[in-house]
Design a protein around this motif. Sequence first.
Motif, mmCIF file in Angstrom:
data_model
loop_
_atom_site.group_PDB
_atom_site.id
_atom_site.type_symbol
_atom_site.label_atom_id
_atom_site.label_comp_id
_atom_site.label_asym_id
_atom_site.label_seq_id
_atom_site.Cartn_x
_atom_site.Cartn_y
_atom_site.Cartn_z
ATOM 1 N N THR A 172 0.572 -1.373 0.121
ATOM 2 C CA THR A 172 -0.190 -0.180 -0.192
ATOM 3 C C THR A 172 0.705 1.170 0.163
ATOM 4 N N ILE A 173 2.014 1.336 0.906
ATOM 5 C CA ILE A 173 2.604 2.758 0.734
ATOM 6 C C ILE A 173 3.425 2.354 -0.567
ATOM 7 N N LEU A 176 1.329 4.316 -2.478
ATOM 8 C CA LEU A 176 0.797 5.600 -2.545
ATOM 9 C C LEU A 176 1.986 6.560 -2.772
ATOM 10 N N ILE A 180 2.031 9.436 -5.554
ATOM 11 C CA ILE A 180 1.998 10.540 -5.211
ATOM 12 C C ILE A 180 3.066 11.180 -6.117
ATOM 13 N N LEU A 225 6.436 11.124 3.955
ATOM 14 C CA LEU A 225 5.925 9.311 3.242
ATOM 15 C C LEU A 225 7.385 8.529 3.321
ATOM 16 N N LEU B 102 0.656 1.759 7.870
ATOM 17 C CA LEU B 102 -0.435 1.983 7.346
ATOM 18 C C LEU B 102 -1.491 3.208 7.034
ATOM 19 N N GLY B 105 0.037 6.474 5.970
ATOM 20 C CA GLY B 105 0.639 6.882 5.390
ATOM 21 C C GLY B 105 -0.621 7.085 4.243
ATOM 22 N N THR B 108 -1.891 10.195 5.328
ATOM 23 C CA THR B 108 -0.775 11.608 4.572
ATOM 24 C C THR B 108 -1.652 12.155 3.155
ATOM 25 N N VAL B 109 -1.528 10.842 2.451
ATOM 26 C CA VAL B 109 -1.943 11.044 1.118
ATOM 27 C C VAL B 109 -3.316 11.447 1.446
ATOM 28 N N CYS B 112 -2.774 14.987 1.308
ATOM 29 C CA CYS B 112 -2.335 15.962 0.239
ATOM 30 C C CYS B 112 -2.851 16.117 -0.736
#
Lengths: 457, 168
Positions: A172-173, A176, A180, A225, B102, B105, B108-109, B112
Amino acid sequence: MAPPPASAVADSMVVASRPRDSQTNVDIMAVTKGFHWPWLVAFLFAVSGVVMALSALVYQTYHGFGVAGYQAPVFWGVYIITFVFWIGIGHAGTLISAILFLFRAKWRNAINRGAEAMTVFAVLTAALFPLIHIGRLWKFYFLLPYPNQRYLWVNFKSPLLWDVFAINTYLTISVLFFIIGLIPDIAIARDRAVGWKRAVYVVLSAGWQGTGKQWKAHSRTVLHLSGIATPLVLSVHSIVSWDFAMSIVPGWHATIFAPYFVAGAIFGGFAMVLVVMIPVRKIFRLERYITDYHFENMSRFILFTSLICGYAYGAEYFIAWYSGVEPEQTSFWQRAFGPYWFSTWCMITFNVVMPQLLWIKKLRTNIPFLFVLAFFINLGMWFERYVIIITSLSREFVPAAWGLYIPSTVELMVLTGSFCWFSMFFLLFLKMFPIIAISEVKELEIHARDHAHGGAH
Amino acid sequence: MATLVSVYDMPSDVSTVVRKLKNRGFEDLTTYSPAPFEEIEEAEDPKPSAVRVFTLIGGLVGVVTGFGIQIWMSMDWPIKIAGKNIAAIPPMWIIGFELTILFGGILTVIGCLILGGLYPRPLDDHYSPRFSAEEFGVVVRCEDRDVAEVESLMRGNNAKEVTLAASH
């Protein structure tokens, strides 16, 4: 004095002629355009491999695990080896994107996008293998804690469950992070695309215009991140290593496993970046952006992590001998001189001996040599997992229970297919999105120009 | 109201002109940049970004969720394993940590997307593909009487082009 009317001011303004597009945009977006024979051949080959692996998988699912090479006492075979291999490959992307970002290593800018894409596709590939390994693919959701009629839950004390959470978090990270980073470059593609491609890019670019507000949110997001992905990347392969180290199997029950696996993952991941990016640079003529300097820096990382791997291999043998525990000593003796001696010596040669050539600067900048070396390192890293898993399981405590594991044709077909699956996604990505982070490269170029111009930094 | 659109080649010029415009009280401005430049972000809005708040909230929710589900599920289906407590805390750090990352993150997105106004939508009237090439844009909305002053500030800081986009 009263100011002149706005219309009069407008008349006095001289509008410059519309400039050409940025050369960086043109060069990097060229990869996504036009027709490239090598790309088509590679893509068709990859798709064929995926079809072959799918056929093997259907055959295995229909006939059962008897067609795999599993037999007592070895029930973790090629599928688990390949799972660990691909998770390891997925480490270079986050290392380059997150850790090198935090260290402000600007040289990462030309290679981070390719490495991030590789990470996402490698983890996607890896995530398939536990499912393949459980045999009944349709029961994969048993791995997750979900409400069910029997009111039972998963065992939170099991490293296998930790792994489920670690891999899903990492996937997932990574996705992302990747998305981004991609948004500003998709906007570049949007501004230059026509037809259906433009329609797709308009949606994916999410209204990106590069305003100060957007860049601020974007930069801080990448920073945060990176901050949280750094311990994550170190944790993921540590947790994978605990799948082994938490057991009492000779050859697995070692405290060195976590750092040993993390170093090996970075080592293999960087080698895979070389294997992928060297042909990409050559075929798409990206020498202006991905320079020998990038490859030399990566080979330094490879040399450093190779030394850590070499130390870990040595430490394992030393501790086995020093512990005085007979099953441990026997297991390691069998690794080097037992039926699997070939894989052990391949591992040592490819992962420790051959990378020492990178002490020589001429070889660090010799691109064909780096490509061949990186290929062998990947082979060596696959053998490393083969050695850890197979030799340990086949030579446990009771000699009467020892056995021999030989991968079956079905397993080898699925293994080959995993490389094709990974390549297929990567090749598709090459034709859809910029393989180099355009805005990050431009940041360096414009800053350099600004400095030369006497900018105030 | 008038809208002036100026184009620059260098980020240092953009940050300088933005700072000067803000000092003169022209707060209603937008910059367009082909790449991230901290000096421009600082000049336009020196306050720290609120993305970090989203990260913090995500992380806290994650750690509470991580430990919470493990303790609850362990108690809900109690099995004694290796003589450990039913809800043994040490092994829970692993999943607790993973869920912290998890949720941190993901939030955070989301932060954004919210703060950057990132969702599929029409682009600004004054946005130009030039700003995704190598040029920078500064758009200022001001009173008609201030047009000359704004233009002079822009030109005085190496604007290669200034246009009056709208005047009402």
